[in-house]
Design a protein around this motif. Structure first.
Motif, short mmCIF file in Angstrom:
data_model
loop_
_atom_site.label_atom_id
_atom_site.label_comp_id
_atom_site.label_asym_id
_atom_site.label_seq_id
_atom_site.Cartn_x
_atom_site.Cartn_y
_atom_site.Cartn_z
N ALA A 778 -39.39 15.67 -50.67
CA ALA A 778 -39.41 14.59 -49.69
C ALA A 778 -38.60 13.41 -50.23
O ALA A 778 -38.60 13.15 -51.44
CB ALA A 778 -40.83 14.15 -49.38
N ARG A 779 -37.95 12.68 -49.33
CA ARG A 779 -37.21 11.47 -49.71
C ARG A 779 -38.20 10.35 -50.02
O ARG A 779 -38.09 9.66 -51.03
CB ARG A 779 -36.27 11.05 -48.57
CG ARG A 779 -35.33 9.90 -48.94
CD ARG A 779 -34.54 9.47 -47.72
NE ARG A 779 -35.38 8.82 -46.72
CZ ARG A 779 -35.66 7.50 -46.74
NH1 ARG A 779 -35.17 6.73 -47.67
NH2 ARG A 779 -36.44 6.99 -45.81
N MET A 780 -39.19 10.16 -49.15
CA MET A 780 -40.23 9.16 -49.34
C MET A 780 -41.56 9.75 -48.86
O MET A 780 -41.61 10.46 -47.87
CB MET A 780 -39.91 7.88 -48.56
CG MET A 780 -40.95 6.77 -48.74
SD MET A 780 -40.51 5.18 -47.99
CE MET A 780 -40.61 5.61 -46.24
N ARG A 781 -42.63 9.41 -49.60
CA ARG A 781 -43.96 9.92 -49.27
C ARG A 781 -44.83 8.74 -48.84
O ARG A 781 -45.07 7.82 -49.64
CB ARG A 781 -44.57 10.66 -50.44
CG ARG A 781 -43.77 11.90 -50.85
CD ARG A 781 -44.30 12.55 -52.12
NE ARG A 781 -43.53 13.74 -52.44
CZ ARG A 781 -42.40 13.75 -53.12
NH1 ARG A 781 -41.87 12.58 -53.55
NH2 ARG A 781 -41.74 14.87 -53.35
N VAL A 782 -45.29 8.79 -47.58
CA VAL A 782 -46.05 7.69 -47.00
C VAL A 782 -47.47 8.19 -46.69
O VAL A 782 -47.65 9.30 -46.21
CB VAL A 782 -45.38 7.19 -45.70
CG1 VAL A 782 -46.21 6.07 -45.06
CG2 VAL A 782 -43.96 6.71 -46.00
N GLY A 783 -48.45 7.35 -46.97
CA GLY A 783 -49.83 7.73 -46.71
C GLY A 783 -50.50 6.86 -45.67
O GLY A 783 -50.28 5.65 -45.62
N VAL A 784 -51.29 7.50 -44.81
CA VAL A 784 -52.21 6.79 -43.91
C VAL A 784 -53.60 7.16 -44.42
O VAL A 784 -54.05 8.29 -44.25
CB VAL A 784 -52.02 7.21 -42.45
CG1 VAL A 784 -53.05 6.51 -41.57
CG2 VAL A 784 -50.61 6.90 -41.97
N ILE A 785 -54.25 6.22 -45.08
CA ILE A 785 -55.44 6.57 -45.86
C ILE A 785 -56.63 5.70 -45.47
O ILE A 785 -56.48 4.58 -44.99
CB ILE A 785 -55.17 6.46 -47.37
CG1 ILE A 785 -54.85 5.02 -47.74
CG2 ILE A 785 -54.03 7.39 -47.78
CD1 ILE A 785 -54.68 4.81 -49.25
N VAL A 859 -41.79 3.56 -39.90
CA VAL A 859 -41.02 3.19 -41.11
C VAL A 859 -40.37 4.40 -41.76
O VAL A 859 -39.68 4.24 -42.77
CB VAL A 859 -41.93 2.47 -42.13
CG1 VAL A 859 -42.55 1.23 -41.52
CG2 VAL A 859 -42.99 3.40 -42.69
N VAL A 860 -40.58 5.61 -41.25
CA VAL A 860 -40.04 6.79 -41.91
C VAL A 860 -38.72 7.20 -41.30
O VAL A 860 -38.36 6.80 -40.19
CB VAL A 860 -41.04 7.97 -41.83
CG1 VAL A 860 -42.29 7.65 -42.62
CG2 VAL A 860 -41.39 8.28 -40.38
N ASP A 861 -38.01 8.02 -42.06
CA ASP A 861 -36.71 8.50 -41.64
C ASP A 861 -36.59 9.97 -42.01
O ASP A 861 -37.51 10.56 -42.59
CB ASP A 861 -35.60 7.67 -42.32
CG ASP A 861 -34.32 7.63 -41.50
OD1 ASP A 861 -34.16 8.51 -40.62
OD2 ASP A 861 -33.50 6.74 -41.73
N ALA A 862 -35.46 10.57 -41.70
CA ALA A 862 -35.24 11.99 -41.96
C ALA A 862 -35.52 12.31 -43.43
O ALA A 862 -35.09 11.58 -44.32
CB ALA A 862 -33.82 12.38 -41.58
#
Length: 887
Positions: A778-785, A859-862
């Motif tokens: 993954a390019r960036m790892r985002v969490g909804v926690i 805020v995420v992208d490909a």
């Protein structure tokens, strides 16, 4: 109660009895945290009485022992030195008093119970009172009455102990199974056939799933409705029997007095009259010899039935022949209620004397029923020229009823070994032509040992659901275990009476393992029922939605006559609140034990949590299997509690887990990963199943936390006889998806962005999920926690620390705060994120779950990956899926 209780001493007033309170009183019906049998459980609070021993309450001990002197006979049930009374006088805690009083009240009511415990719940000022019970309603009421008695003993208030005990006894008789159902249930339990009571009366389920049968008294689900209809219509019965040449009295049926009189004159005197469809001898006349007697008897019979039967009056002894599944099971001679004179006592006095016999009771509660002294008795005596005031001569027999029903005080004599073979054939023919699987044939004969055709005997009735008490507990002669032929009919020797029951517990992975295990069994072509935190399923169709991991949902599956295999997720909450929904299981699986829900319902440590979960392997059948995680010391220790064979699984490589290796070397069964392949080991036998990377659930090997789930499912299927090629096919066709594993590793693509939705909600589960996320490219790892508010502060902080390695997080909060203030759990999680080293600008609070999802996706992208710890899994899935078309 004693005189002393009505005279309280002045100092007792300082102790407020209302401080003693019971809450959350409930019946725990299955194996549970405290005992592998039913118990009554409740919470006790003492308030200002918390530290007051019984010795400091003036007069308490004397009042209690005066009210219940039988307490002297009962030592402490937990084996403490000295009996309960000695401990009482020395000064004991009030909860212990309640324990013994509640048990003793049940004993006085007529049940045999002895197990009791009082333990600290872990919550300040709250104790758990646990007592065994035989009948649920009696156990519950005994606890309520025990509290009232203890309060009364504190103040000296009056307490009607005799009435309370009598009421408990009456409650017992009104709720316990009747003698007929009880005889069948007793035989079923002797054969280890599962028994489940379906209502508060006599409807009982025997067996489980596709092999279940139902009985109600002496009627089964094999009983023909048409047969019951014929048996209930006495005229139809007479005609059907007569049509095949069986001896029956001549007679007829009419709804008017004129019709009855006409038939009487046709068939000749004497005659008798009875209602067409009444039971238990109600409305049946004695010998009638003229029109006036017929008219009086007709009016009585009409109160029970619109149509009335008139038959020739036949003299002879009254016999009941029990036929089960076409074969004779028992014969009893029935003698009408009667007394025998002593030359000085009246009939009324003789009845009173006879009713003192401890064998007699109300209804069917005892071997014999109380002799009647009612209006019907007076009427019958008058017809014989007698009355209740009559004083019979010594040895003179005075009958109180014309009929010999046990329900009206009659007695029975076993005659099974005396019946003539020809008569056996006749009775078996009678049951067959009426069409009853269990039939009671009423015969009038001078002697049952003589063929009917030789002594003028007649069959007067065929009864559906015949009473069994006269055969199991005759007044004279040998008791017959007539439950045995009934069980033989329902379950012929060698036929199955249950289905495989697989119970799965643990802290993490229960739902996935349950679904995977059910999927493996479906590959065999069997109908599988399973329960999860999502709902109850038949095959893969949901039949009830919600958290279904307790006994209620287990009952739905085990009582479904189409289910061939039951796979039951079993959570801690159900075990504590209501016990297991089954007495035994064929496979008990324990995946792991880690911190989750600690601090709730008195479970404050991981060790206590392990005790709760160990109930599952403890109820494994002796011929069953306990599948345990050899890598978890708390789980491995459960092997000592199970009576079944032990099966281990381990995620460690060969040589890293000595316990697993030793088990295999001794010929044990297990499963682990060898050379990146799931394998079954049985001693030296090695059975490869599938490569880790080709199993979809493993996400290409990244989802290492799924290893335990897969290994446990493999072990379970293997010990239940599923072929290993079938296990392989099942593993390769089981995908982590909203349909197969809702809320567990659900990956949704929004264009080039991947969204992983999971229900992980405790540190162990989140740790495994984050580990997998870090393995995925993954390019960036985002969490909804977020975290449930009923977790401990440290647990919530730990969840934050575990997620601190993500690139960015959005902290949400459940709408159900579970006792916390708004933003409280979110701020605790942020503390953990900071402790883990996450930068402030990478943290954002968005309290609403759906808003947090939208914010993260904005805020995420490909190439990015979003990890969502969903609370409302289904809602979040739908919310994300709605965006697929616009991505």
């Amino acid at each position: 109660m004693s005189q002393a209780m009505s005279e309280p001493t002045a100092p007792a007033a300082q102790f407020d009895p209302e401080q003693l309170r019971v809450s959350r009183l409930r019946a725990v019906r299955g194996p549970n945290f405290w005992r592998l049998a039913p118990v009554i459980a409740c919470d006790l609070t003492l308030g200002s009485l918390e530290d007051v021993p019984t010795s400091e309450i003036p007069g308490f001990n004397d009042r209690l022992l005066a009210a219940m002197p039988t307490l002297h006979e009962h030592p402490c049930s937990r084996g403490t030195e000295g009996g309960f009374v000695e401990r009482l006088r020395a000064g004991t805690h009030l909860p212990h008093v309640l324990e013994h009083v509640a048990l003793e009240m049940q004993t006085l009511a007529g049940t045999d119970v002895s197990f009791g415990r009082v333990v600290e719940s872990g919550d300040p000022g709250v104790w758990w009172l646990i007592v065994a019970y035989e009948e649920e309603e009696v156990g519950l009421q005994a606890v309520r009455d025990a509290v009232k008695l203890v309060r009364a003993c504190m103040t000296g208030a009056e307490f009607p102990i005799q009435k309370v005990t009598e009421d408990l006894h009456d409650l017992l008789e009104n709720t316990r199974l009747g003698p007929s159902t009880g005889a069948i249930v007793e035989e079923a339990r002797r054969r280890a056939i599962p028994v489940r009571r379906l209502n508060s009366h006599s409807l009982v389920q025997l067996g489980l799933g596709i092999n279940l049968r139902r009985v109600q008294a002496a009627m089964s689900d094999y009983t023909s409705a048409i047969g019951v209809e014929i048996a209930q219509d006495k005229d139809d019965t007479r005609r059907v029997l007569g049509a095949i040449g069986l001896p029956v009295p001549e007679g007829g049926v009419a709804s008017t007095l004129d019709g009855i009189l006409e038939t009487a004159h046709d068939i000749g005197w004497p005659v008798l009259i009875k209602p067409l469809d009444a039971s238990h001898g109600r409305g049946i006349s004695g010998r009638l010899e003229n029109d006036e007697q017929i008219a009086a008897a007709f009016e009585v019979a009409r109160t029970y039935s619109r149509r009335v039967v008139i038959e020739q009056f036949v003299t002879g002894r009254d016999y009941r022949v029990l036929v089960v599944d076409g074969k004779l099971a028992a014969v009893a001679e029935r003698v009408p209620a009667h007394v025998v004179g002593d030359g000085t006592s009246s009939v009324a006095e003789l009845i009173t004397i006879a009713n003192r016999d401890p064998r007699r009771g109300s209804g069917h509660s005892r071997t014999l029923t109380h002799l009647p002294a009612d209006k019907a008795t007076e009427t019958y005596l008058a017809s014989c020229g007698l009355s209740l005031a009559h004083v019979p001569a010594p040895g003179e027999t005075v009958f109180l009823r014309a009929t010999a029903n046990l329900s009206t005080g009659g007695t029975s004599i076993d005659r099974t070994d005396e019946i003539h073979p020809d008569n056996i054939t006749a009775c078996e023919m009678a049951a067959g032509v009426v069409g009853l699987d269990i039939a009671g044939i009423d015969v009038l004969s001078p002697d049952i040992s003589v063929p009917f055709r030789e002594n003028g005997a007649v069959i007067i009735e065929v009864n559906a659901a015949p009473g069994l008490r006269m055969h199991t507990h005759p007044s004279e002669g040998q008791g017959r275990q007539v439950g045995a032929p009934i069980i033989d009919m329902l379950y012929p020797p060698g036929s199955p009476y249950t289905i495989p029951v697989i119970a799965i517990t643990g802290t993490n992975g229960k739902t996935t393992t349950t679904r995977l295990t059910a999927h493996l069994f479906r590959q065999t072509g069997k109908t599988v029922g399973f329960t999860t935190t999502d709902g109850v399923y038949l095959q893969n169709r949901m039949v009830m939605e919600g958290d279904m991991t307790g006994p209620f949902s287990a009952n739905i599956i085990l009582s479904n006559p189409t289910v061939e295999v039951a796979v039951l997720e079993t959570a801690r909450g159900g075990v504590i609140r209501a016990g297991l929904g089954f007495d035994e299981c064929d496979v008990g699986v324990v995946l792991n034990v880690s911190a989750d829900h600690l601090g709730l319902r008195g479970i404050n440590t991981v060790e206590q949590l392990a005790e709760v979960k160990s109930v599952v392997p403890a109820v494994v059948k002796r011929e069953g299997h306990a599948v345990l995680n050899a890598d978890d010391p708390l789980v491995y220790a459960m092997r000592d509690r199970s009576g079944g064979d032990i099966v281990l699984f381990s995620t460690m490589a060969a040589g890293e887990n000595a316990l697993f290796d030793d088990h295999i070397e001794r010929g044990g069964i297990g499963a682990r990963i060898e050379n990146d392949e799931f394998v079954i080991r049985r001693g030296r036998l090695r059975i490869p199943i599938a490569s880790v990377r080709e199993v979809p659930l493993m996400m290409g090997g990244a989802a290492r936390f799924q290893q335990q789930n897969v290994l446990a499912a493999i072990c379970t299927a293997y010990v239940q006889g599923v072929r290993y090629d079938t296990i392989r096919a099942g593993l390769l066709s089981f995908f982590p998806s909203p349909s197969m594993t809702p809320g567990r590793l659900n990956m949704v693509r929004l264009g080039d962005v991947r969204v992983l939705i999971d229900y992980a909600h405790n540190p162990a589960a989140v740790e495994g999920l984050v580990e997998m996320v870090n393995e995925l490219p993954a390019r960036m790892r985002v969490g909804v926690i977020g975290a449930p508010g009923d977790r401990r502060d440290d647990d919530i902080r730990e969840l934050g620390r575990l997620c601190s390695g993500l690139d960015r997080v959005f902290v949400k909060e459940d709408k159900d705060l579970r006792g916390r203030e708004p933003r409280e759990s979110a701020l605790l999680m942020i503390e953990g994120l900071r402790e883990g080293g996450m930068a402030e600008d990478a943290i954002e609070i968005v309290l609403d779950e759906y808003d947090a999802v939208d914010r993260a996706l904005s805020v995420v992208d490909a190439g990015d990956l979003v990890m969502m710890l969903a609370d409302k899994v289904e809602g979040v899935l739908k919310h994300v899926q709605r965006r697929q078309g616009t991505a």
